[in-house]
Design a protein around this motif. Structure first.
Motif, PDB file in Angstrom:
ATOM      1  N   ILE A 228       0.840  -1.206   0.000  1.00 56.25           N
ATOM      2  CA  ILE A 228       0.000   0.000   0.000  1.00 56.25           C
ATOM      3  C   ILE A 228       0.872   1.252   0.000  1.00 56.25           C
ATOM      4  CG2 ILE A 228      -1.967  -1.118   1.110  1.00 56.25           C
ATOM      5  CD1 ILE A 228      -1.027   0.086   3.766  1.00 56.25           C
ATOM      6  N   ASP A 229       0.313   2.335  -0.487  1.00 57.95           N
ATOM      7  CA  ASP A 229       0.951   3.653  -0.486  1.00 57.95           C
ATOM      8  C   ASP A 229       1.143   4.087   0.970  1.00 57.95           C
ATOM      9  OD1 ASP A 229       1.563   6.392  -0.699  1.00 57.95           O
ATOM     10  OD2 ASP A 229       0.002   6.788  -2.181  1.00 57.95           O
ATOM     11  N   VAL A 230       2.365   4.397   1.374  1.00 57.65           N
ATOM     12  CA  VAL A 230       2.639   4.759   2.772  1.00 57.65           C
ATOM     13  C   VAL A 230       1.928   6.045   3.189  1.00 57.65           C
ATOM     14  CG1 VAL A 230       4.863   3.584   2.827  1.00 57.65           C
ATOM     15  CG2 VAL A 230       4.780   6.008   2.239  1.00 57.65           C
ATOM     16  N   ARG A 231       1.538   6.851   2.231  1.00 56.92           N
ATOM     17  CA  ARG A 231       0.874   8.114   2.572  1.00 56.92           C
ATOM     18  C   ARG A 231      -0.538   7.895   3.090  1.00 56.92           C
ATOM     19  NH1 ARG A 231       1.928  10.888  -3.135  1.00 56.92           N
ATOM     20  NH2 ARG A 231       0.943   8.922  -3.666  1.00 56.92           N
ATOM     21  N   GLY A 232      -1.173   6.781   2.726  1.00 53.01           N
ATOM     22  CA  GLY A 232      -2.536   6.498   3.175  1.00 53.01           C
ATOM     23  C   GLY A 232      -2.649   6.333   4.681  1.00 53.01           C
ATOM     24  N   PRO A 233      -1.876   5.411   5.270  1.00 46.34           N
ATOM     25  CA  PRO A 233      -1.939   5.273   6.728  1.00 46.34           C
ATOM     26  C   PRO A 233      -1.513   6.550   7.463  1.00 46.34           C
ATOM     27  CG  PRO A 233      -0.948   3.326   5.762  1.00 46.34           C
ATOM     28  CD  PRO A 233      -1.104   4.337   4.655  1.00 46.34           C
ATOM     29  N   ARG A 234      -0.586   7.269   6.898  1.00 46.46           N
ATOM     30  CA  ARG A 234      -0.149   8.510   7.551  1.00 46.46           C
ATOM     31  C   ARG A 234      -1.261   9.555   7.510  1.00 46.46           C
ATOM     32  NH1 ARG A 234       5.825  11.195   6.915  1.00 46.46           N
ATOM     33  NH2 ARG A 234       5.599  12.586   8.686  1.00 46.46           N
ATOM     34  N   PHE A 235      -1.994   9.623   6.402  1.00 45.74           N
ATOM     35  CA  PHE A 235      -3.159  10.505   6.318  1.00 45.74           C
ATOM     36  C   PHE A 235      -4.204  10.084   7.351  1.00 45.74           C
ATOM     37  CE2 PHE A 235      -7.489  11.086   4.730  1.00 45.74           C
ATOM     38  CZ  PHE A 235      -7.544  12.470   4.647  1.00 45.74           C
ATOM     39  N   GLY A 236      -4.464   8.782   7.426  1.00 41.44           N
ATOM     40  CA  GLY A 236      -5.417   8.277   8.414  1.00 41.44           C
ATOM     41  C   GLY A 236      -4.998   8.618   9.829  1.00 41.44           C
TER      42      GLY A 236
ATOM     43  N   ALA B 157      -3.286  11.234  10.678  1.00 40.99           N
ATOM     44  CA  ALA B 157      -3.514  12.674  10.865  1.00 40.99           C
ATOM     45  C   ALA B 157      -4.976  12.947  11.208  1.00 40.99           C
ATOM     46  CB  ALA B 157      -3.102  13.445   9.621  1.00 40.99           C
ATOM     47  N   VAL B 158      -5.882  12.298  10.496  1.00 41.67           N
ATOM     48  CA  VAL B 158      -7.312  12.471  10.792  1.00 41.67           C
ATOM     49  C   VAL B 158      -7.612  11.934  12.184  1.00 41.67           C
ATOM     50  CG1 VAL B 158      -9.660  11.868  10.096  1.00 41.67           C
ATOM     51  CG2 VAL B 158      -7.947  12.389   8.353  1.00 41.67           C
ATOM     52  N   THR B 159      -7.057  10.774  12.500  1.00 42.38           N
ATOM     53  CA  THR B 159      -7.253  10.176  13.820  1.00 42.38           C
ATOM     54  C   THR B 159      -6.733  11.093  14.914  1.00 42.38           C
ATOM     55  OG1 THR B 159      -7.118   7.951  12.903  1.00 42.38           O
ATOM     56  CG2 THR B 159      -6.664   8.171  15.258  1.00 42.38           C
ATOM     57  N   THR B 160      -5.604  11.729  14.689  1.00 47.63           N
ATOM     58  CA  THR B 160      -5.048  12.678  15.658  1.00 47.63           C
ATOM     59  C   THR B 160      -6.042  13.788  15.954  1.00 47.63           C
ATOM     60  OG1 THR B 160      -2.775  12.204  15.002  1.00 47.63           O
ATOM     61  CG2 THR B 160      -3.172  14.325  16.060  1.00 47.63           C
ATOM     62  N   VAL B 161      -6.632  14.342  14.923  1.00 47.52           N
ATOM     63  CA  VAL B 161      -7.610  15.422  15.104  1.00 47.52           C
ATOM     64  C   VAL B 161      -8.833  14.906  15.846  1.00 47.52           C
ATOM     65  CG1 VAL B 161      -9.154  17.024  13.895  1.00 47.52           C
ATOM     66  CG2 VAL B 161      -6.788  16.729  13.105  1.00 47.52           C
ATOM     67  N   VAL B 162      -9.346  13.762  15.427  1.00 42.60           N
ATOM     68  CA  VAL B 162     -10.542  13.195  16.067  1.00 42.60           C
ATOM     69  C   VAL B 162     -10.289  12.944  17.549  1.00 42.60           C
ATOM     70  CG1 VAL B 162     -12.060  11.171  16.153  1.00 42.60           C
ATOM     71  CG2 VAL B 162     -11.503  12.212  13.951  1.00 42.60           C
ATOM     72  N   LEU B 163      -9.173  12.310  17.877  1.00 43.25           N
ATOM     73  CA  LEU B 163      -8.889  11.989  19.279  1.00 43.25           C
ATOM     74  C   LEU B 163      -8.606  13.243  20.108  1.00 43.25           C
ATOM     75  CD1 LEU B 163      -6.815   8.714  18.847  1.00 43.25           C
ATOM     76  CD2 LEU B 163      -9.210   8.939  19.554  1.00 43.25           C
ATOM     77  N   ALA B 164      -7.996  14.245  19.507  1.00 38.17           N
ATOM     78  CA  ALA B 164      -7.781  15.509  20.227  1.00 38.17           C
ATOM     79  C   ALA B 164      -9.121  16.162  20.557  1.00 38.17           C
ATOM     80  CB  ALA B 164      -6.912  16.450  19.397  1.00 38.17           C
ATOM     81  N   VAL B 165     -10.044  16.117  19.610  1.00 37.94           N
ATOM     82  CA  VAL B 165     -11.380  16.677  19.860  1.00 37.94           C
ATOM     83  C   VAL B 165     -12.092  15.876  20.948  1.00 37.94           C
ATOM     84  CG1 VAL B 165     -13.651  17.128  18.829  1.00 37.94           C
ATOM     85  CG2 VAL B 165     -11.576  17.725  17.569  1.00 37.94           C
ATOM     86  N   VAL B 166     -11.916  14.560  20.950  1.00 34.08           N
ATOM     87  CA  VAL B 166     -12.512  13.731  22.008  1.00 34.08           C
ATOM     88  C   VAL B 166     -11.973  14.155  23.369  1.00 34.08           C
ATOM     89  CG1 VAL B 166     -12.612  11.395  22.989  1.00 34.08           C
ATOM     90  CG2 VAL B 166     -13.017  11.736  20.546  1.00 34.08           C
TER      91      VAL B 166
ATOM     92  N   ASN C  20       2.749   8.918  14.246  1.00 29.60           N
ATOM     93  CA  ASN C  20       2.660   8.470  12.858  1.00 29.60           C
ATOM     94  C   ASN C  20       2.391   9.645  11.930  1.00 29.60           C
ATOM     95  OD1 ASN C  20       2.468   6.990  10.522  1.00 29.60           O
ATOM     96  ND2 ASN C  20       0.810   5.699  11.228  1.00 29.60           N
ATOM     97  N   ALA C  21       1.452  10.500  12.297  1.00 32.01           N
ATOM     98  CA  ALA C  21       1.087  11.620  11.433  1.00 32.01           C
ATOM     99  C   ALA C  21       2.235  12.617  11.277  1.00 32.01           C
ATOM    100  CB  ALA C  21      -0.153  12.322  11.990  1.00 32.01           C
ATOM    101  N   ALA C  22       2.888  12.947  12.361  1.00 30.66           N
ATOM    102  CA  ALA C  22       3.905  13.992  12.331  1.00 30.66           C
ATOM    103  C   ALA C  22       5.279  13.496  11.890  1.00 30.66           C
ATOM    104  CB  ALA C  22       4.015  14.649  13.707  1.00 30.66           C
ATOM    105  N   PHE C  23       5.627  12.285  12.286  1.00 31.13           N
ATOM    106  CA  PHE C  23       6.994  11.816  12.059  1.00 31.13           C
ATOM    107  C   PHE C  23       7.084  10.529  11.238  1.00 31.13           C
ATOM    108  CE2 PHE C  23       6.880  14.008  16.209  1.00 31.13           C
ATOM    109  CZ  PHE C  23       7.652  15.103  15.862  1.00 31.13           C
ATOM    110  N   GLY C  24       5.932   9.955  10.877  1.00 31.93           N
ATOM    111  CA  GLY C  24       5.941   8.718  10.118  1.00 31.93           C
ATOM    112  C   GLY C  24       6.401   7.515  10.925  1.00 31.93           C
ATOM    113  N   TYR C  25       6.302   7.611  12.257  1.00 27.34           N
ATOM    114  CA  TYR C  25       6.706   6.518  13.130  1.00 27.34           C
ATOM    115  C   TYR C  25       5.455   5.840  13.678  1.00 27.34           C
ATOM    116  CZ  TYR C  25       9.211   3.810  16.591  1.00 27.34           C
ATOM    117  OH  TYR C  25       9.724   2.766  17.319  1.00 27.34           O
ATOM    118  N   CYS C  26       5.211   4.633  13.238  1.00 29.61           N
ATOM    119  CA  CYS C  26       4.007   3.893  13.624  1.00 29.61           C
ATOM    120  C   CYS C  26       4.341   2.911  14.741  1.00 29.61           C
ATOM    121  CB  CYS C  26       3.451   3.168  12.405  1.00 29.61           C
ATOM    122  SG  CYS C  26       2.042   2.117  12.751  1.00 29.61           S
TER     123      CYS C  26
END
Length: 138
Positions: free
Chosen positions: A3-11, A13-22, A115-121
């Protein structure tokens, strides 16, 4: 198929925003949404999650072709780890204690942010470590 490595990293980033809002709002409903997103990603792979679908349909067509790929298993395992943390978080938010919800959500947020900021999963690294240990045990 890789898979394209950018996909999980995008996910992530969205997850980061969602969890921060939570964490800011204490919304169990929003955490339940994230739980569903993790469950779909854990069951079918990151391309089957809502954020994977959004990346594939909206984001990726606006980017150049992928230059890096990765095996789908480590990110899928990471989704399962995220699912565990959101289940625990949802229990904390809905049944208590509230600190459990905050702690579990915060831990998932930290992993998503890395993962979103540094690509470290973290979940991917745990998967790879478990694979190495399993191979040595055989």
């Amino acid at each position: 198929m890789d898979i394209d490595v950018r996909g999980p990293r995008f996910g992530a980033a969205v997850t980061t925003v969602v969890l921060a809002v939570v964490l800011v709002t204490g919304s169990a409903w929003l955490l339940a949404w994230q739980l569903l997103a993790f469950a779909l990603g854990a069951a079918g792979g990151v391309t089957r999650s809502p954020y994977g679908w959004l990346f594939r349909r909206v984001v990726r067509p606006r980017l150049g072709p992928p230059t890096e790929f990765e095996a789908p298993q480590p990110p899928q395992f990471a989704q399962a780890v995220g699912l565990v943390f959101t289940v625990v978080g949802l229990v904390g938010y809905t049944a208590g204690p509230r600190w459990l919800g905050l702690a579990a959500t915060g831990a998932a947020l930290a992993a998503a942010f890395l993962n979103a900021a540094f690509g470290y999963c973290l979940g991917c690294e745990a998967y790879l470590l478990m694979r190495r240990v399993a191979v040595r045990a055989d």
